[in-house]
Design an enzyme around this catalytic site. Structure first.
Site, PDB file in Angstrom:
ATOM      1  CB  CYS A 168     -10.519  56.629  44.565  1.00 11.95           C
ATOM      2  SG  CYS A 168     -11.572  55.491  45.484  1.00 11.95           S
ATOM      3  NE  ARG A 190      -0.240  12.959  16.915  1.00 13.82           N
ATOM      4  CZ  ARG A 190      -1.406  12.710  17.497  1.00 13.82           C
ATOM      5  NH1 ARG A 190      -2.285  13.686  17.628  1.00 13.82           N
ATOM      6  NH2 ARG A 190      -1.695  11.515  17.946  1.00 13.82           N
ATOM      7  CE  LYS A 241      10.871   7.626  19.824  1.00 16.26           C
ATOM      8  NZ  LYS A 241      11.340   8.582  18.823  1.00 16.26           N
ATOM      9  CB  CYS A 259     -12.993  54.495  42.467  1.00 14.79           C
ATOM     10  SG  CYS A 259     -11.524  53.457  42.345  1.00 14.79           S
ATOM     11  CE1 TYR A 282       9.010  12.361  16.976  1.00 11.98           C
ATOM     12  CE2 TYR A 282       9.950  14.397  17.818  1.00 11.98           C
ATOM     13  CZ  TYR A 282       8.850  13.649  17.452  1.00 11.98           C
ATOM     14  OH  TYR A 282       7.596  14.183  17.554  1.00 11.98           O
ATOM     15  CD  GLU A 305      14.052  10.031  20.867  1.00  7.82           C
ATOM     16  OE1 GLU A 305      14.067  10.893  20.007  1.00  7.82           O
ATOM     17  OE2 GLU A 305      13.921   8.805  20.639  1.00  7.82           O
ATOM     18  CE1 TYR A 326      -3.774   2.402   0.740  1.00  9.46           C
ATOM     19  CE2 TYR A 326      -2.271   3.312   2.371  1.00  9.46           C
ATOM     20  CZ  TYR A 326      -3.431   3.410   1.622  1.00  9.46           C
ATOM     21  OH  TYR A 326      -4.230   4.508   1.738  1.00  9.46           O
ATOM     22  CB  CYS A 353     -12.915  50.550  45.959  1.00  9.89           C
ATOM     23  SG  CYS A 353     -13.149  52.308  45.724  1.00  9.89           S
ATOM     24  CE  LYS A 393       3.616  14.152  30.380  1.00 13.74           C
ATOM     25  NZ  LYS A 393       3.442  15.108  29.266  1.00 13.74           N
ATOM     26  CB  CYS A 408      -9.899  52.338  47.013  1.00 12.49           C
ATOM     27  SG  CYS A 408      -9.517  52.285  45.256  1.00 12.49           S
ATOM     28  CG  ASP A 410       5.623  20.835  25.732  1.00 11.67           C
ATOM     29  OD1 ASP A 410       4.757  20.283  25.019  1.00 11.67           O
ATOM     30  OD2 ASP A 410       5.353  21.541  26.703  1.00 11.67           O
ATOM     31  CB  SER A 433      -0.344   9.901  21.110  1.00 13.14           C
ATOM     32  OG  SER A 433      -1.342   8.942  21.182  1.00 13.14           O
ATOM     33  CG  LEU A 434       5.092   8.629  22.333  1.00  9.81           C
ATOM     34  CD1 LEU A 434       6.210   9.560  22.759  1.00  9.81           C
ATOM     35  CD2 LEU A 434       5.665   7.318  21.823  1.00  9.81           C
ATOM     36  CE  LYS A 458       5.520  13.098  25.032  1.00 14.69           C
ATOM     37  NZ  LYS A 458       4.875  14.391  24.836  1.00 14.69           N
ATOM     38  CD  GLU A 514       7.155  17.440  19.111  1.00 14.82           C
ATOM     39  OE1 GLU A 514       7.067  16.416  18.379  1.00 14.82           O
ATOM     40  OE2 GLU A 514       6.308  17.755  19.961  1.00 14.82           O
TER      41      GLU A 514
END
Ligand code: IVH
Length: 739
Positions: free
Chosen positions: A439, A151, A305, A466, A241, A128, A48, A460, A329, A436, A132, A94-95, A130, A189
């Protein structure tokens, strides 16, 4: 597939190419149906992929032959204001996540169990950072970057090729003789460094532009620019990556594949390493964690991985995630800093909001300089029930204190702890002001009628004298649901207020008589902004005249917009007054109840004089003691009454007239509005219907008489049709109400 030509694309004649593209489109479509609709793939994934790759090659060589139903990935044409869609031949996954060392042990255990029949098999892993940022997929055909996509939802992303081309870490061509596959999608990334983020924030602040929340969101926004030169100015970065569809494996292992990417000219993380045991992986995790704050960009964990691609393939996938990888994480990021001072901000309704000004510190990729302290009790370290909120004992926050702040994900930063050991000997408990700061009027904690408890916030009592409350009140007066004066936004209100041109709402309507002053105030502001921009960009302006010229034209428009609001609908007008507890709905109830502003004012004054104000008020749904009390407070203050009377010399709110004529086609009917109304707002539609004696309902039932349906009407339209309710358009509605 055997009957498809495999001549190099460039050697084909146009006719051959057209024919082959036609066959490829049919073959890919058939495979898609077998796979997605019938869940019964008829060809292997590799076969494919090679169909798709061949198709992309031909399209690259014969761009004029790209079919409207091209399977390359363009699921739809580019909408006028968006990007073309790209279907990822290999989904972007995703992981799975690990939060503790045990989770990592479990991950390796699962691997060991899965491969257990294979005695003596050694599973290697890569570790490695991650990053952000946002992942992107870059298609290279014959070593040339031909298409890049976001993505998206993992299956369909957006074509952002032009924007990705501006990123220096992404090579336009792979080096000759580099041994790269004929066709490969490089994945990685896109991210923004702190330095770049900070510089952008500063440029923007100087020019009075938007604020940027964090590097990740800013990188995302930068990638979705219509104009690639804007993306280019953001200096985004990219780490490669992984890869998607490819005509051959880049290497036998993950590690070597990424080394290849580096040889081909991609930036790759210098922190990638190989490991064989849990201990080594976790050591690597801590090593990267230690480096985290010095990297200059956000990372939020470490990705492990399986190294051998053969083992990756055998272990395979669960829904949307590879089994052979996991993201370990980092805990929510905290940082220590010092409270330099505590400022008090005053809002429209007069609430005093304390803000701690901090020594700037980076937490989770965002520079934090301010953090809200909520209220007086919060500073003392107790909640609304008097219980300690930081630790077992109430610990207060003082100027000079060292505090730990935390920011998890996109959450607003907060103080989690005061480091008492670091408290300076002379640090005194913070004295929350009882006047205040703007004022000087008394600032009080009100008693909540219902609960009998003291409000946690001080307010106030100066109201319109004011300046802080006055300016917020003016902003509210011209805002959307209120008088909605076009072109007179918060910025202009501030300018006119600071220039002394407006103090109360009435002054807005006399601005026209003070044209030269208005002109000057605006010109001064423009001048200041231009200077700030200049300072930020280092460039000087070419055309100072142009700036002033625009003023004249704009002013006429502004004055016209102000005049256009001299006969506001009563409900909007009441709402615009900014009386506490009187929002749009209550404003409409008061308008219906009293019918005119004069009647409301009379009633308000009567309430002030009455022993029991509740007796003055005609009983109506949706009005209770809180509103009555707010009216008493408002009309009990002579300054408010004077300001209102001055305003009524300038504007004449429309009386609220209920016209239930015998022949009204609307009176007594139950009406529902749905879909997008194009000629009136939802609140205006409701008010209009009610004025004509109709009842407006929120949902459709058998009792509904008329459904007014605008474009995009959904379930309500369906229900109406089921019940045989009469459905009319917005235009038909206007025809009936005779407007
Ligand atoms: S590998 C087949 N490696 O994390 C695995 N992803 O939670 C595909 N990410 O969408 C992802 N750094 O945006 C991988 N070194 C890294 C990564 C990384 C960041 C992101 C990526 C992905 C998300 C998954």
């Amino acid at each position: 597939m055997s009957d498809l030509s495999q001549k190099p694309a460039a050697d084909l004649t146009e006719d051959e190419a057209r024919l082959e593209l036609e066959r490829l489109a049919a073959a890919i479509a058939a495979a898609d149906i077998a796979y997605h609709q019938n869940d019964a793939p008829e060809i292997t994934d590799a076969a494919y992929d090679s169909l798709r790759i061949r198709n992309a090659e031909l399209e690259e060589a014969f761009p004029e032959l790209v079919r409207p139903d091209s399977p390359t990935g363009r699921v739809g044409a580019a909408p006028a204001d968006g990007f073309a869609k790209v279907r990822h031949a290999v989904p972007m996954l995703s992981l799975a996540k690990a939060y503790t060392d045990e989770d990592v042990v479990d991950f390796l255990e699962r691997g060991r169990r899965f491969f257990k029949q294979d005695e003596g098999l050694e599973i290697a892993f890569t570790a490695e950072p991650k990053i952000d940022g946002l992942s992107a997929s870059l298609l290279y055909v014959d070593g040339k970057f031909v298409r890049g996509a976001t993505r998206g939802d993992g299956t369909v992303g957006e074509d952002i090729t032009a924007n990705l081309r501006t990123i220096k870490d992404i090579p336009e061509r792979l080096p000759p003789g580099g041994g790269w596959p004929k066709s490969i999608e490089i994945r990685g990334e896109v991210y923004m460094t702190y330095a770049e983020f900070k510089a952008l924030k500063e440029r923007s602040a100087a020019a009075g532009g938007q604020d940027y929340v964090n590097p990740r969101n800013t990188a995302a926004g930068s990638l979705r620019q219509k104009d690639p030169s804007v993306t280019a100015s953001r200096n985004l970065k990219f780490f490669a990556y992984a890869w998607g569809a490819t005509s051959e494996d880049p290497a036998p292992t993950q590690y070597e594949a990424v080394q290849k990417f580096a040889e081909w000219g991609f930036a790759v993380s210098p922190l990638m390493s190989r490991a064989k045991s849990v201990e080594e992986l976790i050591a690597q995790y801590h090593h990267i964690e230690e480096l985290r704050s010095s990297l200059g960009y956000d990372i939020d964990g470490v990705v492990y991985k399986v190294d051998q691609l053969e083992l990756q393939r055998r272990w395979g996938f669960v829904t949307g995630e590879p089994r052979w990888a996991v993201a370990h994480k980092f805990p929510a990021e905290q940082a220590m800093t010092v409270v330099k001072k505590i400022d008090i901000q005053v809002g429209r309704t007069g609430t005093l909001a304390p803000v701690a000004r901090l020594e700037p510190v980076t937490v989770g990729g965002v520079v934090v300089e301010n953090v809200t302290l909520h209220n007086e009790d919060y500073i003392k370290g107790i909640d609304s029930n008097g219980l300690p909120i930081r630790g077992d004992e109430p610990i207060d926050i003082r100027i000079g204190d060292t505090v730990v702040i935390q920011r998890a994900g996109d959450v607003i930063p907060q103080i989690v702890r005061v480091v008492l050991e670091k408290r300076p000997a002379d640090a005194a408990p913070y004295q929350f002001p009882d006047t205040c700061p703007v004022c000087g009027s008394p600032a009080v904690r009100e008693i909540n009628e219902k609960t009998g408890k003291e409000d946690s916030r001080r307010r106030c009592t100066g109201e319109l004298i004011c300046p802080a409350q006055a300016v917020e009140g003016l902003r509210h007066f011209v805002s959307r649901g209120a008088l909605d004066i076009e072109g007179l936004g918060a910025e202009n209100i501030d300018t006119f207020f600071n220039a002394g041109l407006i103090r109360t709402a009435a002054d807005i309507f006399t601005l026209r008589d003070r044209r030269p002053e208005v002109q000057r105030a605006l010109a001064e502001r423009r001048e200041e902004q231009a200077k700030a921009r200049e300072a930020a960009s280092g460039k000087t302006r070419k055309n100072v005249r142009g700036v002033e010229d625009r003023n004249y034209e704009g002013l006429d428009k502004l004055f016209a917009a102000i005049d256009a609001r001299r006969n506001p609908e009563l409900d909007r007008f009441i709402f615009a007054l900014g009386i506490r507890h009187i929002g749009e709905t209550t404003g409409a109830v008061l308008a219906r109840t009293f019918g005119s502003i004069q009647k409301l004012e009379e009633a308000g004054k009567e309430m002030v004089a009455a022993e029991d104000p509740m007796t003055v008020f005609p009983s109506t749904d949706g009005i209770g003691g809180t509103v009555v009390e707010a009216l008493v407070t408002f009309f009990g203050n002579q300054r408010n009454v004077d300001a209102l009377d001055a305003l009524l010399k300038q504007v004449t709110p429309q009386d609220y007239v209920v016209t239930i004529s015998a022949d009204s086609q609307i009176a007594g009917k139950t009406v529902v509005f749905t879909g997008t109304l194009e000629k009136m707002s939802r609140s205006e539609a409701k008010a209009m219907a009610e004025r004509l004696g109709a009842k407006v309902a929120g949902s459709v039932s058998a009792k509904t008489d008329i459904l007014v349906a605008g474009p995009g009407a959904g379930s309500k339209l369906k229900t109406a049709q089921e019940h045989g309710v009469e459905v009319i358009s917005e235009d038909e509605w206007f025809a009936r109400v005779g407007r």
